[in-house]
Design a protein around this motif. Structure first.
Motif, PDB file in Angstrom:
ATOM      1  N   PRO A  93       5.957  21.664 -13.256  1.00  0.00           N
ATOM      2  CA  PRO A  93       6.158  20.454 -12.463  1.00  0.00           C
ATOM      3  C   PRO A  93       6.091  20.769 -10.991  1.00  0.00           C
ATOM      4  CG  PRO A  93       8.245  21.217 -13.398  1.00  0.00           C
ATOM      5  CD  PRO A  93       7.157  22.069 -13.999  1.00  0.00           C
ATOM      6  N   ARG A  94       5.416  19.924 -10.237  1.00  0.00           N
ATOM      7  CA  ARG A  94       5.301  20.123  -8.800  1.00  0.00           C
ATOM      8  C   ARG A  94       6.244  19.187  -8.077  1.00  0.00           C
ATOM      9  NH1 ARG A  94      -0.789  19.759  -7.021  1.00  0.00           N
ATOM     10  NH2 ARG A  94       0.286  20.108  -5.066  1.00  0.00           N
ATOM     11  N   PRO A  95       6.865  19.622  -7.004  1.00  0.00           N
ATOM     12  CA  PRO A  95       7.757  18.743  -6.255  1.00  0.00           C
ATOM     13  C   PRO A  95       6.977  17.612  -5.636  1.00  0.00           C
ATOM     14  CG  PRO A  95       7.345  20.751  -5.021  1.00  0.00           C
ATOM     15  CD  PRO A  95       6.733  20.955  -6.394  1.00  0.00           C
ATOM     16  N   ASP A  96       7.655  16.487  -5.470  1.00  0.00           N
ATOM     17  CA  ASP A  96       7.015  15.334  -4.839  1.00  0.00           C
ATOM     18  C   ASP A  96       6.640  15.664  -3.426  1.00  0.00           C
ATOM     19  OD1 ASP A  96       7.514  14.063  -7.147  1.00  0.00           O
ATOM     20  OD2 ASP A  96       9.198  12.855  -6.402  1.00  0.00           O
ATOM     21  N   ALA A  97       5.478  15.185  -3.012  1.00  0.00           N
ATOM     22  CA  ALA A  97       5.049  15.383  -1.628  1.00  0.00           C
ATOM     23  C   ALA A  97       5.921  14.555  -0.716  1.00  0.00           C
ATOM     24  CB  ALA A  97       3.584  14.964  -1.484  1.00  0.00           C
ATOM     25  N   PRO A  98       6.134  14.970   0.537  1.00  0.00           N
ATOM     26  CA  PRO A  98       6.946  14.191   1.471  1.00  0.00           C
ATOM     27  C   PRO A  98       6.354  12.826   1.657  1.00  0.00           C
ATOM     28  CG  PRO A  98       6.468  16.386   2.344  1.00  0.00           C
ATOM     29  CD  PRO A  98       5.613  16.206   1.133  1.00  0.00           C
ATOM     30  N   GLY A 148       0.794  -1.223   0.000  1.00  0.00           N
ATOM     31  CA  GLY A 148       0.000   0.000   0.000  1.00  0.00           C
ATOM     32  C   GLY A 148       0.822   1.265   0.000  1.00  0.00           C
ATOM     33  N   TYR A 149       1.926   1.280   0.748  1.00  0.00           N
ATOM     34  CA  TYR A 149       2.766   2.477   0.810  1.00  0.00           C
ATOM     35  C   TYR A 149       3.365   2.786  -0.561  1.00  0.00           C
ATOM     36  CZ  TYR A 149       6.819   5.387   1.819  1.00  0.00           C
ATOM     37  OH  TYR A 149       7.756   6.385   1.797  1.00  0.00           O
ATOM     38  N   GLU A 150       3.875   1.741  -1.229  1.00  0.00           N
ATOM     39  CA  GLU A 150       4.452   1.945  -2.559  1.00  0.00           C
ATOM     40  C   GLU A 150       3.405   2.451  -3.540  1.00  0.00           C
ATOM     41  OE1 GLU A 150       7.889  -1.418  -3.058  1.00  0.00           O
ATOM     42  OE2 GLU A 150       5.821  -2.125  -2.900  1.00  0.00           O
ATOM     43  N   LEU A 151       2.207   1.879  -3.468  1.00  0.00           N
ATOM     44  CA  LEU A 151       1.132   2.294  -4.357  1.00  0.00           C
ATOM     45  C   LEU A 151       0.775   3.754  -4.155  1.00  0.00           C
ATOM     46  CD1 LEU A 151      -1.439  -0.643  -4.483  1.00  0.00           C
ATOM     47  CD2 LEU A 151      -0.466   0.565  -6.450  1.00  0.00           C
ATOM     48  N   ARG A 152       0.627   4.152  -2.894  1.00  0.00           N
ATOM     49  CA  ARG A 152       0.257   5.542  -2.630  1.00  0.00           C
ATOM     50  C   ARG A 152       1.334   6.497  -3.137  1.00  0.00           C
ATOM     51  NH1 ARG A 152       0.034   9.203   2.588  1.00  0.00           N
ATOM     52  NH2 ARG A 152      -1.450  10.766   1.860  1.00  0.00           N
ATOM     53  N   LYS A 153       2.587   6.123  -2.940  1.00  0.00           N
ATOM     54  CA  LYS A 153       3.680   6.981  -3.407  1.00  0.00           C
ATOM     55  C   LYS A 153       3.656   7.112  -4.923  1.00  0.00           C
ATOM     56  CE  LYS A 153       8.684   7.606  -3.112  1.00  0.00           C
ATOM     57  NZ  LYS A 153       9.957   7.066  -2.574  1.00  0.00           N
ATOM     58  N   ARG A 154       3.454   6.010  -5.636  1.00  0.00           N
ATOM     59  CA  ARG A 154       3.396   6.057  -7.098  1.00  0.00           C
ATOM     60  C   ARG A 154       2.204   6.868  -7.576  1.00  0.00           C
ATOM     61  NH1 ARG A 154       5.675   2.279 -10.293  1.00  0.00           N
ATOM     62  NH2 ARG A 154       4.906   3.664 -11.949  1.00  0.00           N
ATOM     63  N   LEU A 155       1.064   6.709  -6.939  1.00  0.00           N
ATOM     64  CA  LEU A 155      -0.118   7.478  -7.324  1.00  0.00           C
ATOM     65  C   LEU A 155       0.099   8.969  -7.108  1.00  0.00           C
ATOM     66  CD1 LEU A 155      -2.807   5.099  -5.819  1.00  0.00           C
ATOM     67  CD2 LEU A 155      -2.617   5.673  -8.242  1.00  0.00           C
ATOM     68  N   ASN A 156       0.760   9.304  -6.011  1.00  0.00           N
ATOM     69  CA  ASN A 156       1.009  10.719  -5.699  1.00  0.00           C
ATOM     70  C   ASN A 156       2.018  11.351  -6.636  1.00  0.00           C
ATOM     71  OD1 ASN A 156      -0.760  10.968  -3.575  1.00  0.00           O
ATOM     72  ND2 ASN A 156       0.731  10.432  -2.018  1.00  0.00           N
ATOM     73  N   THR A 157       3.079  10.608  -6.970  1.00  0.00           N
ATOM     74  CA  THR A 157       4.171  11.195  -7.736  1.00  0.00           C
ATOM     75  C   THR A 157       3.999  11.047  -9.237  1.00  0.00           C
ATOM     76  OG1 THR A 157       5.472   9.157  -7.531  1.00  0.00           O
ATOM     77  CG2 THR A 157       5.823  10.863  -5.867  1.00  0.00           C
TER      78      THR A 157
END
Length: 227
Positions: free
Chosen positions: A217-222, A23-32
Protein backbone atom coordinates in the motif's frame (compact mmCIF):
# COMPACT_ATOMS: atom_id res chain seq x y z
CA UNK A 1 -9.31 9.17 -27.89
CA UNK A 2 -6.31 7.52 -26.25
CA UNK A 3 -6.71 4.47 -24.03
CA UNK A 4 -5.63 6.46 -20.96
CA UNK A 5 -8.21 9.16 -21.70
CA UNK A 6 -10.85 6.48 -22.03
CA UNK A 7 -9.90 4.98 -18.66
CA UNK A 8 -10.06 8.40 -17.02
CA UNK A 9 -13.52 9.10 -18.46
CA UNK A 10 -14.71 5.69 -17.25
CA UNK A 11 -13.38 6.32 -13.73
CA UNK A 12 -14.85 9.84 -13.53
CA UNK A 13 -18.28 8.59 -14.57
CA UNK A 14 -18.05 5.76 -12.04
CA UNK A 15 -17.12 8.04 -9.15
CA UNK A 16 -19.81 10.57 -10.03
CA UNK A 17 -22.37 7.78 -10.09
CA UNK A 18 -21.79 7.59 -6.32
CA UNK A 19 -22.39 11.30 -5.74
CA UNK A 20 -21.80 14.72 -7.35
CA UNK A 21 -18.33 16.18 -6.74
CA UNK A 22 -16.24 19.19 -7.66
CA UNK A 23 -12.90 18.89 -9.42
CA UNK A 24 -10.77 18.86 -6.27
CA UNK A 25 -12.81 16.04 -4.72
CA UNK A 26 -12.65 14.06 -7.95
CA UNK A 27 -8.89 14.38 -8.25
CA UNK A 28 -8.42 13.31 -4.64
CA UNK A 29 -10.63 10.23 -5.11
CA UNK A 30 -8.86 9.29 -8.33
CA UNK A 31 -5.47 9.63 -6.66
CA UNK A 32 -6.31 7.75 -3.48
CA UNK A 33 -8.79 5.13 -4.69
CA UNK A 34 -7.39 4.26 -8.12
CA UNK A 35 -3.62 3.88 -8.14
CA UNK A 36 -3.39 4.19 -11.92
CA UNK A 37 -4.29 7.89 -11.56
CA UNK A 38 -1.79 8.84 -8.84
CA UNK A 39 0.32 11.05 -11.11
CA UNK A 40 -2.07 13.19 -13.11
CA UNK A 41 -2.91 16.87 -12.95
CA UNK A 42 -5.86 19.22 -13.14
CA UNK A 43 -4.65 19.91 -16.67
CA UNK A 44 -5.66 16.33 -17.48
CA UNK A 45 -8.86 16.18 -15.43
CA UNK A 46 -10.60 19.36 -16.50
CA UNK A 47 -10.43 18.75 -20.28
CA UNK A 48 -11.90 15.32 -19.54
CA UNK A 49 -14.74 16.89 -17.53
CA UNK A 50 -15.44 19.42 -20.30
CA UNK A 51 -15.65 16.60 -22.84
CA UNK A 52 -18.09 14.67 -20.68
CA UNK A 53 -20.23 17.80 -20.24
CA UNK A 54 -20.19 18.42 -24.00
CA UNK A 55 -21.31 14.83 -24.59
CA UNK A 56 -24.28 15.35 -22.27
CA UNK A 57 -23.05 12.82 -19.70
CA UNK A 58 -22.38 15.41 -16.98
CA UNK A 59 -23.86 18.75 -16.01
CA UNK A 60 -22.15 21.58 -14.15
CA UNK A 61 -23.78 23.12 -11.10
CA UNK A 62 -22.58 26.09 -9.07
CA UNK A 63 -21.90 25.42 -5.40
CA UNK A 64 -22.56 22.13 -3.65
CA UNK A 65 -24.21 23.67 -0.56
CA UNK A 66 -26.10 26.80 0.45
CA UNK A 67 -23.07 27.79 2.53
CA UNK A 68 -20.85 27.66 -0.59
CA UNK A 69 -23.27 29.82 -2.55
CA UNK A 70 -23.44 32.46 0.21
CA UNK A 71 -19.69 32.47 0.88
CA UNK A 72 -18.65 33.06 -2.73
CA UNK A 73 -19.75 36.75 -3.05
CA UNK A 74 -18.42 37.56 0.43
CA UNK A 75 -14.94 36.17 -0.23
CA UNK A 76 -14.71 37.35 -3.83
CA UNK A 77 -14.03 33.80 -4.98
CA UNK A 78 -15.97 31.95 -7.62
CA UNK A 79 -18.34 29.28 -6.31
CA UNK A 80 -17.10 25.76 -6.85
CA UNK A 81 -18.36 23.96 -9.93
CA UNK A 82 -19.96 20.65 -9.00
CA UNK A 83 -20.26 17.90 -11.60
CA UNK A 84 -23.34 15.70 -11.61
CA UNK A 85 -24.02 12.58 -13.68
CA UNK A 86 -26.97 12.85 -16.07
CA UNK A 87 -29.37 10.04 -16.95
CA UNK A 88 -27.54 9.71 -20.27
CA UNK A 89 -24.22 9.59 -18.42
CA UNK A 90 -25.46 6.80 -16.16
CA UNK A 91 -26.68 4.82 -19.16
CA UNK A 92 -23.33 5.32 -20.91
CA UNK A 93 -21.39 4.20 -17.83
CA UNK A 94 -23.55 1.07 -17.54
CA UNK A 95 -22.76 0.28 -21.18
CA UNK A 96 -19.04 0.64 -20.42
CA UNK A 97 -19.41 -1.64 -17.38
CA UNK A 98 -20.94 -4.36 -19.54
CA UNK A 99 -18.00 -4.50 -21.97
CA UNK A 100 -15.82 -7.59 -21.67
CA UNK A 101 -13.54 -7.29 -24.70
CA UNK A 102 -9.74 -7.56 -24.69
CA UNK A 103 -9.30 -3.95 -23.54
CA UNK A 104 -10.79 -4.91 -20.18
CA UNK A 105 -7.91 -7.33 -19.51
CA UNK A 106 -4.99 -4.99 -20.24
CA UNK A 107 -2.67 -3.69 -17.52
CA UNK A 108 -3.79 -0.08 -18.00
CA UNK A 109 -7.53 -0.81 -17.83
CA UNK A 110 -7.99 -3.82 -15.58
CA UNK A 111 -7.34 -1.96 -12.30
CA UNK A 112 -9.96 0.67 -13.15
CA UNK A 113 -12.48 -1.99 -14.19
CA UNK A 114 -11.85 -3.96 -11.01
CA UNK A 115 -12.32 -0.83 -8.88
CA UNK A 116 -15.95 -0.71 -10.04
CA UNK A 117 -16.73 -4.41 -9.75
CA UNK A 118 -19.16 -3.51 -6.96
CA UNK A 119 -21.35 -1.95 -9.65
CA UNK A 120 -20.80 -4.75 -12.17
CA UNK A 121 -22.97 -7.83 -12.68
CA UNK A 122 -21.53 -11.22 -11.75
CA UNK A 123 -21.43 -12.62 -15.29
CA UNK A 124 -19.45 -9.62 -16.52
CA UNK A 125 -17.07 -9.85 -13.56
CA UNK A 126 -16.45 -13.50 -14.38
CA UNK A 127 -15.67 -12.80 -18.05
CA UNK A 128 -13.27 -9.98 -17.17
CA UNK A 129 -11.49 -12.03 -14.49
CA UNK A 130 -11.17 -15.08 -16.73
CA UNK A 131 -9.95 -12.92 -19.60
CA UNK A 132 -7.34 -11.29 -17.38
CA UNK A 133 -6.17 -14.68 -16.11
CA UNK A 134 -5.87 -16.04 -19.65
CA UNK A 135 -3.86 -12.98 -20.70
CA UNK A 136 -1.45 -13.39 -17.77
CA UNK A 137 -1.06 -17.13 -18.34
CA UNK A 138 -0.05 -16.39 -21.93
CA UNK A 139 2.43 -13.83 -20.63
CA UNK A 140 3.89 -16.36 -18.20
CA UNK A 141 4.44 -18.88 -21.00
CA UNK A 142 6.29 -16.29 -23.07
CA UNK A 143 8.39 -15.14 -20.11
CA UNK A 144 9.30 -18.72 -19.22
CA UNK A 145 10.27 -19.54 -22.80
CA UNK A 146 12.36 -16.37 -23.08
CA UNK A 147 14.12 -17.09 -19.79
CA UNK A 148 14.93 -20.63 -20.89
CA UNK A 149 16.52 -19.33 -24.11
CA UNK A 150 18.57 -16.56 -22.55
CA UNK A 151 19.37 -17.88 -19.05
CA UNK A 152 23.00 -18.70 -19.80
CA UNK A 153 23.65 -15.26 -21.32
CA UNK A 154 22.22 -13.24 -18.42
CA UNK A 155 24.17 -11.98 -15.44
CA UNK A 156 22.87 -12.77 -11.96
CA UNK A 157 21.12 -9.44 -11.44
CA UNK A 158 19.28 -9.49 -14.76
CA UNK A 159 18.30 -13.09 -14.11
CA UNK A 160 16.95 -12.16 -10.69
CA UNK A 161 14.93 -9.32 -12.23
CA UNK A 162 13.40 -11.74 -14.73
CA UNK A 163 12.47 -14.12 -11.92
CA UNK A 164 10.94 -11.28 -9.91
CA UNK A 165 8.77 -10.35 -12.89
CA UNK A 166 7.57 -13.91 -13.28
CA UNK A 167 6.80 -14.22 -9.57
CA UNK A 168 4.72 -11.05 -9.70
CA UNK A 169 2.64 -12.41 -12.59
CA UNK A 170 2.28 -15.79 -10.85
CA UNK A 171 1.02 -14.01 -7.69
CA UNK A 172 -1.64 -12.20 -9.68
CA UNK A 173 -2.73 -15.43 -11.39
CA UNK A 174 -3.18 -17.06 -7.96
CA UNK A 175 -5.16 -14.03 -6.79
CA UNK A 176 -7.37 -14.23 -9.89
CA UNK A 177 -7.94 -17.94 -9.30
CA UNK A 178 -9.18 -17.17 -5.79
CA UNK A 179 -11.52 -14.46 -7.06
CA UNK A 180 -12.89 -16.65 -9.83
CA UNK A 181 -13.57 -19.49 -7.39
CA UNK A 182 -15.39 -17.05 -5.09
CA UNK A 183 -17.51 -15.80 -7.99
CA UNK A 184 -18.36 -19.34 -9.05
CA UNK A 185 -19.36 -20.17 -5.49
CA UNK A 186 -21.67 -17.15 -5.47
CA UNK A 187 -19.64 -15.12 -2.98
CA UNK A 188 -19.04 -11.38 -3.41
CA UNK A 189 -16.18 -9.57 -1.71
CA UNK A 190 -18.87 -7.27 -0.36
CA UNK A 191 -22.61 -7.41 -0.74
CA UNK A 192 -25.25 -10.11 -1.30
CA UNK A 193 -24.55 -13.33 -3.22
CA UNK A 194 -26.77 -12.70 -6.22
CA UNK A 195 -26.55 -11.87 -9.88
CA UNK A 196 -27.13 -8.20 -9.15
CA UNK A 197 -24.27 -5.73 -8.56
CA UNK A 198 -22.95 -5.85 -5.01
CA UNK A 199 -23.76 -3.05 -2.60
CA UNK A 200 -21.24 -0.25 -2.41
CA UNK A 201 -18.80 0.41 0.41
CA UNK A 202 -17.78 3.99 -0.17
CA UNK A 203 -15.84 4.27 3.06
CA UNK A 204 -12.84 2.52 1.54
CA UNK A 205 -12.80 4.08 -1.91
CA UNK A 206 -14.33 2.88 -5.13
CA UNK A 207 -16.10 -0.45 -4.49
CA UNK A 208 -14.06 -1.17 -1.33
CA UNK A 209 -11.34 -2.69 -3.50
CA UNK A 210 -8.81 -4.94 -1.83
CA UNK A 211 -5.15 -4.73 -2.88
CA UNK A 212 -3.63 -7.59 -4.82
CA UNK A 213 -1.50 -10.08 -2.91
CA UNK A 214 2.09 -8.90 -2.83
CA UNK A 215 1.17 -5.25 -3.43
CA UNK A 216 2.52 -2.68 -0.99
CA UNK A 217 0.00 0.00 0.00
CA UNK A 218 1.23 3.46 -0.87
CA UNK A 219 0.55 6.47 1.34
CA UNK A 220 -1.90 9.03 0.05
CA UNK A 221 -0.31 11.87 -1.85
CA UNK A 222 -0.52 15.29 -0.16
CA UNK A 223 -3.68 17.20 -1.00
CA UNK A 224 -3.28 19.86 -3.63
CA UNK A 225 -4.77 23.28 -3.24
CA UNK A 226 -7.93 23.64 -5.27
CA UNK A 227 -7.89 26.19 -8.01
Amino acid sequence: MSRRSGILEFAVLGLLRESPMHGYELRKRLNTSLGVFRAFSYGTLYPCLKTLVANGWLIEETGSTTEDALAAPLTGRRAKIVYRLTAEGKEHFEQLLSQTGPDAYEDETFAARFAFFGQTSRDVRMRVLEGRRSRLEERLEKMSASLARTRERLDDYTLELQRHGMESVEREVRWLNELIESERAGRDLKGPASGEPASRDTTSGASGVLPRPGDDPRPDAPDDTAT
